[in-house]
Design a protein around this motif. Structure first.
Motif, PDB file in Angstrom:
ATOM      1  N   SER A 337       0.857  -1.182   0.000  1.00 32.78           N
ATOM      2  CA  SER A 337       0.000   0.000   0.000  1.00 32.78           C
ATOM      3  C   SER A 337       0.900   1.241   0.000  1.00 32.78           C
ATOM      4  O   SER A 337       1.826   1.340   0.800  1.00 32.78           O
ATOM      5  N   VAL A 338       0.628   2.175  -0.914  1.00 36.99           N
ATOM      6  CA  VAL A 338       1.502   3.349  -1.072  1.00 36.99           C
ATOM      7  C   VAL A 338       0.731   4.616  -0.679  1.00 36.99           C
ATOM      8  O   VAL A 338      -0.310   4.906  -1.269  1.00 36.99           O
ATOM      9  N   PRO A 339       1.224   5.363   0.327  1.00 37.47           N
ATOM     10  CA  PRO A 339       0.532   6.608   0.706  1.00 37.47           C
ATOM     11  C   PRO A 339       0.847   7.741  -0.277  1.00 37.47           C
ATOM     12  O   PRO A 339       1.855   7.689  -0.982  1.00 37.47           O
ATOM     13  N   PHE A 378      -2.789  -3.133  -9.984  1.00 41.59           N
ATOM     14  CA  PHE A 378      -2.894  -2.191  -8.859  1.00 41.59           C
ATOM     15  C   PHE A 378      -4.324  -1.712  -8.683  1.00 41.59           C
ATOM     16  O   PHE A 378      -5.140  -1.819  -9.604  1.00 41.59           O
ATOM     17  N   VAL A 379      -4.594  -1.220  -7.483  1.00 41.17           N
ATOM     18  CA  VAL A 379      -5.889  -0.619  -7.172  1.00 41.17           C
ATOM     19  C   VAL A 379      -5.633   0.854  -6.895  1.00 41.17           C
ATOM     20  O   VAL A 379      -4.766   1.200  -6.087  1.00 41.17           O
ATOM     21  N   LEU A 380      -6.367   1.692  -7.611  1.00 40.73           N
ATOM     22  CA  LEU A 380      -6.141   3.144  -7.563  1.00 40.73           C
ATOM     23  C   LEU A 380      -7.463   3.815  -7.179  1.00 40.73           C
ATOM     24  O   LEU A 380      -8.289   4.104  -8.053  1.00 40.73           O
ATOM     25  N   PRO A 381      -7.672   4.051  -5.881  1.00 34.98           N
ATOM     26  CA  PRO A 381      -8.983   4.577  -5.481  1.00 34.98           C
ATOM     27  C   PRO A 381      -9.181   6.057  -5.759  1.00 34.98           C
ATOM     28  O   PRO A 381     -10.306   6.528  -5.725  1.00 34.98           O
ATOM     29  N   VAL A 382      -8.084   6.808  -6.033  1.00 38.62           N
ATOM     30  CA  VAL A 382      -8.260   8.262  -6.240  1.00 38.62           C
ATOM     31  C   VAL A 382      -8.727   8.547  -7.669  1.00 38.62           C
ATOM     32  O   VAL A 382      -8.426   7.791  -8.591  1.00 38.62           O
ATOM     33  N   ARG A 393      -4.275   6.657   1.372  1.00 39.75           N
ATOM     34  CA  ARG A 393      -3.765   5.609   0.486  1.00 39.75           C
ATOM     35  C   ARG A 393      -3.839   6.146  -0.944  1.00 39.75           C
ATOM     36  O   ARG A 393      -4.894   6.610  -1.387  1.00 39.75           O
ATOM     37  N   PHE A 394      -2.722   6.084  -1.655  1.00 41.74           N
ATOM     38  CA  PHE A 394      -2.669   6.562  -3.045  1.00 41.74           C
ATOM     39  C   PHE A 394      -3.070   5.399  -3.963  1.00 41.74           C
ATOM     40  O   PHE A 394      -4.003   5.489  -4.742  1.00 41.74           O
ATOM     41  N   PHE A 395      -2.329   4.294  -3.808  1.00 38.66           N
ATOM     42  CA  PHE A 395      -2.663   3.083  -4.584  1.00 38.66           C
ATOM     43  C   PHE A 395      -2.085   1.870  -3.870  1.00 38.66           C
ATOM     44  O   PHE A 395      -1.222   2.002  -2.992  1.00 38.66           O
ATOM     45  N   THR A 396      -2.584   0.691  -4.231  1.00 37.33           N
ATOM     46  CA  THR A 396      -2.050  -0.559  -3.691  1.00 37.33           C
ATOM     47  C   THR A 396      -1.540  -1.400  -4.848  1.00 37.33           C
ATOM     48  O   THR A 396      -2.263  -1.592  -5.842  1.00 37.33           O
TER      49      THR A 396
END
Ligand code: URA
Length: 442
Positions: A337-339, A378-382, A393-396
Motif C-alpha cells: 500500500s503506497v501513501p 494495482f488498485v487506484l482509489p483516487v 492511500r494513493f494506490f495498492t
C-alpha cells in the motif's frame, strides 16, 4: 495494377478504387504481398487518410476476407458491444450478464489485451478453470440455454484484420481513423449480431486521445453499420483515467463482481449502465433509455446480474464460487500500500502509462507469446478532482516481486499529476451517436 501502383496512388493522396482496395485486402488475408508493401500502404493511409467511400469499401472487403457467423438460430435480437480499448475498463464482464438477465441474448466474441489496454479474454481466464475456447455449437447452445456466452473468436473472422493489426502495432499506424473503423467494424459485421453498441474511448488512455477525432471515429463506424443495414449506437466515453479502480486481470474480475454485487458504485457502474441501456433499447426490450436504465437497476439490485455471471462461469468450466468469495481468484505474492505523501489535488493522469505499468508487472504481453500473471496489477482509489492528504492511500500494488513493485510504484506515481489547485471531474461521456445524429451532455 500491382501493390506498388496502389501504394503510389495513396502516397499521392488519391482515392483508391474498389479494385485497389480488394488487391490490398487479398494480400493481407492470403499473404500475396510482402509485409513491407502492406506496411508502406498502411503508413500512406495513416498520413493521407481515406474518404468515407474508401473506408466503407475497406471494411466490407475485410469482413468478406473470412467467415461470417450466422446467429439466426438463436432467438431474439442479438446485440454486440465493442470498446475501442481502455485501462480498468471491465464493462463487458458487468454488461454481458446484466443485459442477458434483462432478456437480451449476448453472444460475444472478445479479444485479448493489446498494448497498454486490457482484454476481456485474459480477465475471464483469470477465473480458475474458465474456458473461452468453445466450439461454435457449444457457444450457440450456451446462449440459447442461459442467454450469455463470452468467448474468443471462432473460425477465421476477418483474417485480413489479423495481419494488418499486427503490422499496425509495430509500424506506428494504429491511430488512424479509417484503419481503426475498418478493423473494428469488419469484425463486428462478420460476428453476425443484429445490432451493435460501440464504446469509443477518448482521453489519455484511449487510442484516439482527442475528442474531435474520437467523435469522428464514432460517426464513421455508425455510418458503416448503417450502410450495412445494422443499427449501431456509439457512445464516446472518457478515458482520462482508468474507468474502474482496479487494473489487472483478476483484480478487474473482482471489480466487476463488486459492481454486480452492489458493493461498488462509481464511473465503472455508470458507464456500464449507460452502454447497457443502449443495448436493451436496440435489443427491443425497452422503449427508451430511461425504461432500460430502470430494468438494469432492478437486475442489479435483485442480484440477477451476478447470478447470471455465476451461471456463465459454470457453463464455461470456471469456478462460480468466485462470485461469492473473491479470495478464490489468483492472489499476488507481494501486496504494497503506497501513501500519497503530500497534500494536493489529482489534476491529470497519463492513463496509457498506467496501462503500461500494469503490463510491465505481468498483467499484459510485451510479446505475443508472453504468458500472463493474472494476480498482478494495482488498485487506484483516487480520481481526477479528488483532494488528497499525505497519509491517504494513493494506490495498492499487487506484484510478483519487491523489485517489480518498486518499478511499478515509480511508474504509477509518475503517471499521476498532483497540483495545488482543484480541478473539475471529467465527464463520464461526451457524445451519443446514432444514424439520426449526435447528442451531447447538457
Ligand atoms: N480495436 C480493434 O479491433 N481494432 C483497432 O484498430 C483498434 C481497436
Amino acid at each position: 495494377m500491382n501493390m506498388i501502383d496502389v501504394i503510389t496512388d495513396k502516397k499521392l493522396g488519391k482515392e483508391l478504387t474498389q479494385e485497389e482496395i480488394d488487391l490490398f485486402v487479398e494480400a493481407a488475408a492470403h499473404g500475396t504481398a510482402p509485409d513491407y508493401q502492406l506496411a508502406a500502404l498502411l503508413m500512406a493511409i495513416r498520413l493521407n487518410g481515406m474518404t468515407a467511400r474508401e473506408t466503407t469499401a475497406l471494411t466490407l472487403a475485410m469482413q468478406k476476407s473470412g467467415d461470417t457467423v450466422d446467429l439466426s438460430g438463436i432467438p431474439g435480437i442479438k446485440v454486440d458491444k465493442h470498446s475501442t480499448g481502455g485501462v480498468g475498463d471491465t464493462t463487458t464482464l458487468i454488461l454481458a450478464p446484466l443485459v442477458a438477465a434483462c432478456g437480451v441474448p449476448v453472444s460475444k466474441m472478445s479479444g485479448r489485451g493489446l498494448g497498454h489496454t486490457g482484454g476481456t479474454l485474459d480477465k475471464l481466464e483469470s477465473i480458475p478453470g474458465m474456458s473461452v475456447a468453445l466450439s461454435q455449437d457449444q457457444f450457440f447452445e450456451q446462449v440459447k440455454r442461459i442467454g450469455v456466452a463470452v468467448i474468443g473468436q471462432t473460425g477465421t473472422l476477418a483474417p485480413a484484420d489479423k495481419t494488418l493489426y499486427a503490422l499496425r502495432d509495430v509500424t506506428a499506424t494504429v491511430d488512424s481513423l479509417p484503419l481503426i473503423a475498418s478493423s473494428i467494424m469488419s469484425k463486428k459485421l462478420a460476428a453476425g449480431s443484429d445490432a451493435i453498441v460501440l464504446d469509443v474511448k477518448t482521453g489519455s488512455g484511449a487510442i484516439m486521445h482527442d475528442l474531435e477525432g474520437s467523435i469522428q471515429l464514432a460517426s464513421a463506424m455508425v455510418d458503416i453499420g448503417t450502410l450495412a443495414g445494422k443499427p449501431v449506437t456509439a457512445v464516446v466515453t472518457g478515458m482520462e483515467q482508468p474507468l474502474g479502480t482496479h487494473v489487472g486481470n483478476a483484480l478487474e474480475v473482482k471489480d466487476a463482481i463488486d459492481v454486480l454485487a452492489g458493493r461498488t458504485k462509481g464511473d465503472l457502474l455508470d458507464v456500464s449502465l449507460l452502454l447497457g441501456a443502449h443495448m436493451l433499447v436496440l435489443g427491443g426490450v425497452a422503449a427508451d433509455l430511461k425504461a432500460a436504465g430502470k430494468k438494469l437497476k432492478q437486475a442489479l439490485e435483485s442480484g440477477a446480474g451476478l447470478e447470471r455471471f455465476a451461471e456463465m462461469i459454470r457453463a464455461q468450466g470456471g469456478d462460480p464460487r468466485v462470485t461469492e468469495d473473491v479470495s478464490l481468484l489468483p492472489q499476488a505474492r507481494v501486496v504494497r500500500s503506497v501513501p500519497v505523501g503530500q497534500h494536493g489535488f489529482v489534476t491529470r493522469m497519463d492513463t496509457t502509462e498506467l496501462g503500461l505499468a500494469a503490463q510491465a508487472m505481468g498483467a499484459g504481453r510485451q510479446r505475443k507469446e508472453d504468458s500472463l500473471d493474472y494476480s498482478v496489477g494495482f488498485v487506484l482509489p483516487v480520481r481526477i478532482g479528488d483532494e488528497v492528504f499525505p497519509e491517504d492511500r494513493f494506490f495498492t500494488l499487487y506484484a510478483r516481486t519487491e523489485e517489480e513493485a518498486d518499478r511499478a510504484e515509480e511508474a504509477v506515481r509518475r503517471a499521476i499529476v498532483l497540483g495545488n489547485e482543484p480541478v473539475a471531474r471529467p465527464p463520464l461521456w461526451y457524445a451519443q451517436i446514432t444514424k439520426d445524429g449526435v447528442v451531447k451532455p447538457e
